[in-house]
Structures are given as C-alpha cells and as structure tokens.
Design a protein around this motif. Structure first.
Motif, mmCIF file in Angstrom:
data_model
loop_
_atom_site.group_PDB
_atom_site.id
_atom_site.type_symbol
_atom_site.label_atom_id
_atom_site.label_comp_id
_atom_site.label_asym_id
_atom_site.label_seq_id
_atom_site.Cartn_x
_atom_site.Cartn_y
_atom_site.Cartn_z
ATOM 1 N N PHE A 152 0.856 -1.193 0.000
ATOM 2 C CA PHE A 152 0.000 0.000 0.000
ATOM 3 C C PHE A 152 0.893 1.245 0.000
ATOM 4 C CE2 PHE A 152 -2.332 -3.435 2.070
ATOM 5 C CZ PHE A 152 -3.526 -3.439 1.359
ATOM 6 N N LYS A 207 -6.621 -5.495 -1.409
ATOM 7 C CA LYS A 207 -5.776 -4.532 -2.133
ATOM 8 C C LYS A 207 -6.594 -3.752 -3.165
ATOM 9 C CE LYS A 207 -2.475 -2.597 -4.499
ATOM 10 N NZ LYS A 207 -1.463 -1.664 -4.121
ATOM 11 N N LEU A 214 -10.561 4.324 -2.394
ATOM 12 C CA LEU A 214 -9.912 5.644 -2.349
ATOM 13 C C LEU A 214 -10.175 6.406 -3.649
ATOM 14 C CD1 LEU A 214 -6.558 4.592 -0.653
ATOM 15 C CD2 LEU A 214 -8.402 5.941 0.362
ATOM 16 N N ILE A 218 -12.166 10.112 -4.099
ATOM 17 C CA ILE A 218 -11.673 11.255 -4.877
ATOM 18 C C ILE A 218 -12.686 11.633 -5.958
ATOM 19 C CG2 ILE A 218 -9.863 12.028 -6.476
ATOM 20 C CD1 ILE A 218 -8.010 9.960 -5.045
ATOM 21 N N PHE A 252 -8.269 11.895 1.369
ATOM 22 C CA PHE A 252 -8.679 11.565 -0.005
ATOM 23 C C PHE A 252 -10.013 12.195 -0.385
ATOM 24 C CE2 PHE A 252 -5.525 8.839 -2.023
ATOM 25 C CZ PHE A 252 -4.593 8.866 -0.995
ATOM 26 N N GLY A 258 -8.620 14.911 -11.182
ATOM 27 C CA GLY A 258 -8.814 13.469 -11.421
ATOM 28 C C GLY A 258 -7.623 12.690 -10.913
ATOM 29 N N GLY A 260 -4.656 9.907 -10.912
ATOM 30 C CA GLY A 260 -3.794 9.300 -11.927
ATOM 31 C C GLY A 260 -2.810 8.392 -11.231
ATOM 32 N N ARG A 413 -5.612 22.471 -8.271
ATOM 33 C CA ARG A 413 -5.293 21.772 -7.016
ATOM 34 C C ARG A 413 -5.738 22.583 -5.807
ATOM 35 N NH1 ARG A 413 -4.106 16.334 -7.683
ATOM 36 N NH2 ARG A 413 -2.962 16.095 -9.604
HETATM 37 C C1 UDX Z 1 -1.865 4.959 -4.348
HETATM 38 C C2 UDX Z 1 -2.312 4.455 -2.959
HETATM 39 O O1 UDX Z 1 -2.420 5.567 -2.068
HETATM 40 C C3 UDX Z 1 -1.370 3.419 -2.438
HETATM 41 O O2 UDX Z 1 -1.835 2.921 -1.207
HETATM 42 C C4 UDX Z 1 -1.325 2.293 -3.479
HETATM 43 O O3 UDX Z 1 -0.554 1.220 -3.082
HETATM 44 C C5 UDX Z 1 -0.831 2.846 -4.807
HETATM 45 O O4 UDX Z 1 -1.721 3.867 -5.216
HETATM 46 P P1 UDX Z 1 -0.115 6.698 -5.328
HETATM 47 O O5 UDX Z 1 -0.626 6.305 -6.660
HETATM 48 O O6 UDX Z 1 1.347 6.805 -5.137
HETATM 49 O O7 UDX Z 1 -0.650 5.669 -4.210
HETATM 50 O O8 UDX Z 1 -0.697 8.125 -4.997
HETATM 51 P P2 UDX Z 1 -1.773 8.804 -4.027
HETATM 52 O O9 UDX Z 1 -1.069 9.761 -3.173
HETATM 53 O O10 UDX Z 1 -2.640 7.815 -3.360
HETATM 54 O O11 UDX Z 1 -2.627 9.637 -5.100
HETATM 55 C C6 UDX Z 1 -3.280 8.985 -6.184
HETATM 56 C C7 UDX Z 1 -3.979 9.990 -7.069
HETATM 57 O O12 UDX Z 1 -5.115 10.549 -6.437
HETATM 58 C C8 UDX Z 1 -3.124 11.176 -7.488
HETATM 59 O O13 UDX Z 1 -3.422 11.473 -8.840
HETATM 60 C C9 UDX Z 1 -3.584 12.297 -6.574
HETATM 61 O O14 UDX Z 1 -3.368 13.566 -7.122
HETATM 62 C C10 UDX Z 1 -5.051 11.966 -6.457
HETATM 63 N N1 UDX Z 1 -5.688 12.467 -5.229
HETATM 64 C C11 UDX Z 1 -5.350 11.942 -4.017
HETATM 65 C C12 UDX Z 1 -6.661 13.449 -5.300
HETATM 66 O O15 UDX Z 1 -6.986 13.955 -6.392
HETATM 67 N N2 UDX Z 1 -7.280 13.837 -4.152
HETATM 68 C C13 UDX Z 1 -6.980 13.310 -2.939
HETATM 69 O O16 UDX Z 1 -7.598 13.709 -1.946
HETATM 70 C C14 UDX Z 1 -5.960 12.337 -2.865
#
Ligand code: UDX
Length: 448
Positions: A152, A207, A214, A218, A252, A258, A260, A413
């Motif tokens: 994670f 997983k 999550l 978002i 989150f 969006g 990514g 953002r």
């Molecule tokens: C994510 C999970 O958090 C992690 O547990 C998993 O194993 C892999 O995927 P990561 O992809 O590194 O991690 O990034 P994360 O910080 O979770 O953000 C994911 C996406 O969501 C990004 O594009 C981020 O900008 C977006 N996001 C996140 C939002 O738009 N708003 C939020 O509140 C949080």
C-alpha cells in the motif's frame, strides 16, 4: 531472515531496502543487467525521496545485494517475494500476469528447500492459487507455500508507508508460512502495527477494494465540486464538513483534476474487469472510471470555454505535469488528457515541472518545457496549475501576472484561496469554488 526479491522496480526496490533496514538479508533480483549494475553502485533508477540514502546504507551494512541471477535470490531463502510488473494487458482492462508466472517458474526451478513464495505485485483475486499451480507444474514439490502480501505504498512517501503502515495484510492458508511472514514483519509488529492474517483470495481483494475505494472517494468529491461550482458552494468546506464525520474521514477528499498514477487507474480497471469476468459486476467502480475521465475532459473544456473557444495564438503556461508531487511518474497523469485537448483547440503550451520534464516531454509532443518556473508566464494568456508541487504554493503572483498577456489562473489543485486571490491581478478559477476577479484593479495599477 533471508529474503529474495524478484523484480527491482519501484515496489521491489522499496520493499527489499526496507526489509534490509528491518535487519533481514535481502537479495534483489532483476533481469535488466544495466539496472543491477547501477543499483550495485548505489544509483537509483526511480525518484523516491530518501531511497538513495537508505539503499546506500543497507549496501554498506552488507544486508542488501543485487543480482541478475535468479538462483541468488531463491536458493536457501526463507521467503521469495514476487514484485514484478503487472501492466494492463492487451485487449481488455485486466492485468497482464505473464511476468508473475515467469517469476513463479524461475523460483520453482531455483528452490532448494521449503520456501515461502510471496505475491507482492498487485494481482487479481485467484492469482496466489495459480502461482502455486504453476510452481507445482514446473517442479513436482510441496516444499513451498504461496502468500498474498499486497503493498500500500504511495509514491513519494513509500519509505514511511513501508515503515509505518496502517496494517500489513497476509493471505495464506498455511500456518508455517504465516509464522515466517510474522517474523519478517516483526519489527512492525513490535510497533503495534496490525497484521491481518487471512486467506489469499481475501488479501487479493483487500488490495483492489482499498484502492478502488480511495479512487471512489476522490471521484465523489470531484463530482460534488462541480455541484459546488454551479451553486456557489465551497468544496473545501464541504470536504471539511464531511471529513469531520469519523465514519467518512477527511483523507482523499481533496478535489482535483482526477486521480492518476500507477495504481488507481490500473487497479480500478482491473477490478472492474474481474467483476465482469466473474459475473459480479462492480457498478460503482465502473462509474468511477468513467467519471474520472470525464473530470479531466470537463476541466480542459472549461479552460477552452473561458478563453473564448478558439485557442489559436493563445499561450497557456502549465505548472506541473506529473500525476502528483514528489514523483517523476507520468502514468495516467491528468496532464496527458488535458494538455492535448488544449493543443487540439489551438493553444501553445509551455510547461514547467520540478522533476517531471524528462519523463513528461516524450509523452507530451509539442509541449515546450521551460527551464524556470516563472518562464511559463511569459506572454501567457492563462496559467494552469495541475500538480501541487511545494514550489507552486508561494508564487510571486505579481511577478507572474506582470509577465502574462492576461492574468488568468486555473488552479486545479486549490492551492490558493479565492479570498486572497481577489487582492491579486488574477482572474482566478479553481475547483468547486467560485470564480473570482480582482477587486478594484484600476486602483491597484496606480499603486493605491
Ligand atoms: C496509491 C495508494 O495511495 C497506495 O496505497 C497504493 O498502493 C498505490 O496507489 P499513489 O498512486 O502513489 O498511491 O498516490 P496517491 O497519493 O494515493 O494519489 C493517487 C492519485 O489521487 C493522485 O493522482 C492524486 O493527485 C489523487 N488524489 C489523491 C486526489 O486527487 N485527491 C486526494 O484527496 C488524494
């Protein structure tokens, strides 16, 4: 414990290095000789804060070694982790598991005694059983158990996420394997990190369900943001008000352009595909995928409409192209959807990203990359913030505006506040909050 890590990509390298930090002896394997040579010299092929120092420390301590020879990471090991890529497969939204099964066969051939084979790669439900079948088909042995142990890790935060996780999930039917996994994660156990021991299928679904949930949070707030925009409400206040409910939680719920990255887009699609394949359609997840695409397109169309529809002869400055800060990762970055749409409407794009230039440039043909952050403003008709890098949080807004043809900002953002932006020269657009224009711009010009 002696641990082999098959695959020295993002997950394998972070996990292997952190296991070494726990005090285990770790051998990281990769088929790519150039990567292994670089790693032996302490050169890290990915951008992850703190990882280079930790790798160097563990190499020096003699607990972390690298090899291209799979036998080095399998013979005599207590546990061998499979941390290879599971990219989207051709033809549908599922994951391509060929590297996982190749690794399973390689492990089977190199095993010397009882070995715990651990799926660390993100794999669809049922894969642990298939890995076990593959090992048995390759070598007629029962001297192994397969465990699902999903990661994670967030990019940019991976070491902390590994060292201080909310939980460790271990999926196995074997008490012997569970005991070895407990020993591997013992340093965390001492920190009172919950270790959830369950079946392989449950671990595999945890997983995907966690990531899809999550992504849903978002996407949900991104849609609520649209409602805020048309009603004059403030999405950040809505998020706060929702998040104060302990059942929902505040994390989150930040509206943005969006989701990514390497996980959410791929994992939501793979989960939806599994649901379709197994006759348990994931309607919510299917909608989230569609809504996330729509979010990115809506934002691009909003910029185009605000700038008059035809962007020929217009220049747009872009701050941030990576999918989030603290990474050079461009996978499924919103910039990859939004910027080509602006280009198709005729705009010239000048972008700056603190680390994403090298990875971003080849994926964004026609986009000019600036050397300095303020260069994106030169004669620009608008500036768009797509990634919340820290250096964008305290911009000299007068300097930025002075360089622009028209001071218009799209802050996707929400790093600035509308109440403050009215005292700057900017017409300010953000997500889920009212558009603001400068108060008394004429007075400002004469310096009153
Ligand atoms: C994510 C999970 O958090 C992690 O547990 C998993 O194993 C892999 O995927 P990561 O992809 O590194 O991690 O990034 P994360 O910080 O979770 O953000 C994911 C996406 O969501 C990004 O594009 C981020 O900008 C977006 N996001 C996140 C939002 O738009 N708003 C939020 O509140 C949080």
């Amino acid at each position: 414990m002696r641990i082999g890590m098959i695959g020295s990509g993002y997950v394998g390298l972070v996990s292997g290095t952190c296991f070494a930090e726990f005090g285990h002896d770790v051998v990281c394997i990769d088929k790519n000789p150039a990567k292994i040579t670089a790693l032996k010299n302490g050169e890290i092929p990915i951008y992850e804060p703190g990882l280079d120092d930790l790798v160097a420390k563990q190499i020096k301590a003699g607990r972390l070694t690298f090899s291209t020879n799979i036998a080095d990471g399998v013979s005599g090991m207590d546990a061998v982790f499979i941390a290879v890529g599971t990219p989207p497969r051709n033809g549908d939204d599922g994951a391509d598991l060929s590297q996982v099964f190749d690794a399973a066969r390689d492990i089977a051939n190199a095993m010397t005694g009882y070995t715990v084979v651990v799926d660390k790669s993100t794999v669809p439900v049922g894969t642990a059983r298939q890995v076990a079948k593959t090992i048995r088909a390759t070598k007629n042995t029962t001297q192994f158990d397969v465990v699902s142990n999903p990661e994670f890790l967030r990019e940019g935060n991976a070491i902390t996420d590994f060292m201080r996780p909310d939980r460790v999930v271990v999926g196995t039917d074997s008490e012997r394997a569970a005991e070895i996994m407990r020993a591997i994660y013992r340093p965390l156990y001492l920190n009172e990190t919950p270790i959830l021991i369950t079946t392989p299928e449950t671990a595999e679904i945890i997983k995907y369900a966690a990531n899809a949930f999550l992504a849903t949070k978002i996407t949900f707030i991104n849609e609520i943001a649209r409602l805020c925009e048309v009603t004059g409400a403030d999405v950040q206040e809505v998020s706060r008000g929702m998040g104060m409910d302990g059942r929902i939680g505040s994390k989150f719920l930040h509206a943005g352009p969006g989701y990514g990255g390497s996980c959410f887009p791929k994992d939501t699609k793979a989960l939806a595909q599994t649901g379709r394949d197994l006759g348990a359609v994931q309607t919510v997840v299917e909608s989230v995928i569609a809504a996330n695409t729509q979010t990115k397109e809506t934002l691009a169309n909003r910029i185009i409409a605000e700038l008059g529809g035809d962007l020929t002869d217009k220049t747009i400055g872009v701050l941030g192209v990576t999918f989030k800060p603290q990474t050079d990762d461009m996978r499924d970055a919103p910039s990859l959807t939004i910027l080509p749409m602006l280009q198709a409407a005729g705009a010239k794009i000048v972008a700056f990203d603190p680390v994403g230039r090298e990875t971003g440039q080849p994926l964004l043909p026609g986009v000019i990359f600036a050397d300095q952050m303020y260069d994106v403003a030169n004669n620009a008709d608008a500036v768009v913030i797509l990634t919340e890098w820290n250096e964008f949080r305290a911009l000299d807004l007068d300097r930025l505006a002075d360089a622009m043809r028209t001071p218009i900002m799209f802050d996707f953002r929400n790093i600035y506040k509308p109440a403050e932006m009215i005292h700057t020269p900017f017409t300010y657009h953000s997500i889920g909050r009212v558009k603001t224009t400068p108060v008394a711009p004429k007075l400002r010009q004469v310096g009153v």
